[in-house]
Design a protein around this motif. Structure first.
Motif, short mmCIF file in Angstrom:
data_model
loop_
_atom_site.label_atom_id
_atom_site.label_comp_id
_atom_site.label_asym_id
_atom_site.label_seq_id
_atom_site.Cartn_x
_atom_site.Cartn_y
_atom_site.Cartn_z
N ASN A 19 -7.38 -5.12 -1.23
CA ASN A 19 -7.58 -4.62 0.13
C ASN A 19 -7.96 -5.72 1.12
O ASN A 19 -7.23 -6.00 2.08
CB ASN A 19 -8.64 -3.53 0.13
CG ASN A 19 -8.89 -2.97 1.51
OD1 ASN A 19 -7.95 -2.75 2.28
ND2 ASN A 19 -10.15 -2.75 1.85
N TYR B 38 0.83 -1.20 0.00
CA TYR B 38 0.00 0.00 0.00
C TYR B 38 0.87 1.25 0.00
O TYR B 38 0.60 2.22 -0.72
CB TYR B 38 -0.92 0.01 1.22
CG TYR B 38 -2.32 -0.47 0.93
CD1 TYR B 38 -2.52 -1.68 0.27
CD2 TYR B 38 -3.43 0.27 1.30
CE1 TYR B 38 -3.79 -2.13 -0.01
CE2 TYR B 38 -4.72 -0.17 1.04
CZ TYR B 38 -4.88 -1.37 0.38
OH TYR B 38 -6.14 -1.82 0.10
N MET C 214 -5.51 -1.12 -5.46
CA MET C 214 -5.65 -1.11 -4.00
C MET C 214 -7.00 -1.66 -3.58
O MET C 214 -7.10 -2.39 -2.59
CB MET C 214 -5.47 0.32 -3.47
CG MET C 214 -4.06 0.86 -3.64
SD MET C 214 -3.91 2.61 -3.17
CE MET C 214 -4.07 2.49 -1.40
#
Length: 494
Positions: free
Chosen positions: A196, A93, A192
């Protein structure tokens, strides 16, 4: 009894069960993030003239490429170590967010200096994306099955190699050059969103460890100085100028400091267990040599096609597809075949041998080769060399335990990138030594030569690098690949 309870308390908790769809989502997400970093190595080049007209200071254009390369290469091993300590999810991330920050700075750049800074920030994130994508796949898939995913990685590079220049040219010519950076934002946020939730289930392999900050600084400085010397040598300054020799000397000093730090630190950035592993050592060196030959030769192949075969700039770009698609096909074949062989490294050895023979033939007929002959030979060169990528990656990851997977993969990525930079520099020195009046940056210029001798020597030098890679592969120990139900490997190969 008390000792048993204590051991049970210290044992790592079992990782939450992950479905195949969640694994595929993670792999798709990390490959998408890797595509971001790969695209930004190829998408900028066609837009450089437009950027120079818009921002001025054209003399600093090479820094748009060099700034990205410096930080991306230097940061790869650091990301691997951090992800081993803190887990893959927060680190990947962070890499994506750093990359997107650099993209935003680049897109909004009012002048060349800000654009170069933005590109350096992009590289600081992009280097992590290269290493972490392969590391996460290593977490999810056992080595016996991991090789087939190497074809996906090669395919990602292939898409970036083809789509990057096309998109860069279209955006710069018909829309606006800043779109080559704006396009990263939706792709990055999509990656992302995909990874996640499932990425939360990946366990952290190493806990209660520290990051060697001093070692990281020494590694970044040593790498940056070396890459500056390789980029400026033969172009901005003569190879034996005070500037280049000074950069090389300073790089050697910082590499010596880094080696001393590795030996003395309580917990070095790159552990001695990993560095002393014969499989890791041989696998990374073979990848370094292979990339030096492949990337170096591919930079000068379009110049050969234009100046000797007689193609235009656009035609020479199309003719490069044989080498590119051959590399992807070789990686795909190798990845699918590795699980079926006990002595899987022979796949790479046969492939590299094929590449050596073909580049030898190309050097022998370079002066009078037809386009068809060049296409056949370069496709076979790509096919042969492509078999090495899955073998080297799987061998290195199979040789270490999960706690060192990030470091080992980071070192492999680092040397792979550094090998490409060194190969361009070495073959560029060969080209200049035999009268080729071009640097790597000038490879899009059509020139006419009285003799094909510079290209003969370039192909011979690349062939020598491939021979060295073959020797290292031959000497590399071979360890049986682990399957789903087997324990992680010890750090030292058996």
């Amino acid at each position: 009894m008390d000792q048993t309870v204590e051991n049970q308390a210290m044992a790592p908790k079992a990782a939450p069960t992950m479905s195949e769809s969640e694994k595929n989502a993670i792999i798709g997400g990390v490959l998408l993030s890797m595509l971001l970093a790969a695209l930004d190595q190829t998408i900028v080049a066609p837009a450089l003239p437009t950027i120079a007209r818009a921002l001025g200071h054209a003399e600093y254009l090479p820094w748009i490429v060099t700034g990205y390369l410096l930080t991306a290469t230097a940061m790869a091993p650091l990301y691997g170590k951090i992800s081993d300590v803190y887990g893959r999810r927060p680190v990947i991330y962070a890499a994506i967010l750093v990359f997107l920050l650099g993209s935003l700075v680049s897109a909004l750049a009012p002048n060349m200096l800000v654009l170069v800074i933005g590109r350096a920030i992009q590289g600081a994130g992009g280097g992590g994306l290269f290493a972490l994508a392969q590391t996460v796949i290593g977490d999810l898939v056992p080595p016996r099955e991991r090789a087939r995913y190497a074809a996906w990685i090669s395919g990602t590079w292939a898409v970036a190699s083809v789509a990057g220049p096309l998109l860069g040219g279209v955006f710069a010519e018909h829309l606006h050059w800043s779109l080559i950076f704006w396009i990263n934002l939706p792709i990055g946020f999509l990656a992302m969103a995909i990874i996640n939730n499932p990425l939360r289930k990946l366990p952290i392999a190493a806990k209660n460890h520290r990051i060697d900050g001093l070692g990281a600084v020494l590694l970044v400085i040593a790498t940056s100085l070396l890459l500056l010397a390789l980029n400026w040598g033969g172009s901005a300054y003569p190879w034996f100028s005070r500037e280049i020799l000074g950069l090389v000397a300073c790089s050697v000093v910082f590499w010596a400091f880094f080696a001393l730090r590795v030996l003395k630190a309580a917990e070095p950035l790159i552990s001695l267990e990993v560095l002393s592993n014969p499989i890791v050592l041989a696998g990374t060196i073979s990848m370094f040599l292979l990339q030096a030959a492949n990337i170096g030769a591919s930079v000068y192949l379009p110049v050969y096609l234009q100046s000797v075969v007689g193609l235009s700039v656009s035609e020479s770009g199309t003719a490069m597809l044989g080498l590119l698609l051959g590399t992807v096909a070789g990686a795909t074949f190798s990845g699918r075949t590795i699980p079926r062989f006990v002595h899987y490294k022979r796949i790479a050895m046969i492939g590299v041998s094929l590449a050596i023979v073909c580049i030898g033939v190309l050097s022998a007929i370079a002066e009078h080769a037809s386009l068809l002959e060049v296409e056949i030979l370069t496709t076979l060169i790509g096919l042969g060399s492509g078999t090495t990528f899955p073998v080297a990656t799987v061998s290195v990851q199979n040789a270490v335990d999960r706690a060192h997977l990030g470091v080992a993969t980071g070192v492999l990525t680092f040397l792979r990138t550094l090998g490409g930079a060194l190969g361009v520099a070495l073959l560029g020195a060969v080209a200049l030594g035999y009268g080729l009046p071009l640097s790597a940056e000038g490879s899009q210029t059509h020139i006419q030569l009285a003799s094909a001798l510079p290209f003969v020597m370039i192909f011979v030098a690349a062939g020598i690098m491939l021979v060295l890679a073959l020797v290292v592969l031959f000497l590399m120990p071979e360890k049986e690949l682990r399957g789903r139900d087997e324990h992680a490997a010890p750090v030292l190969a058996e």
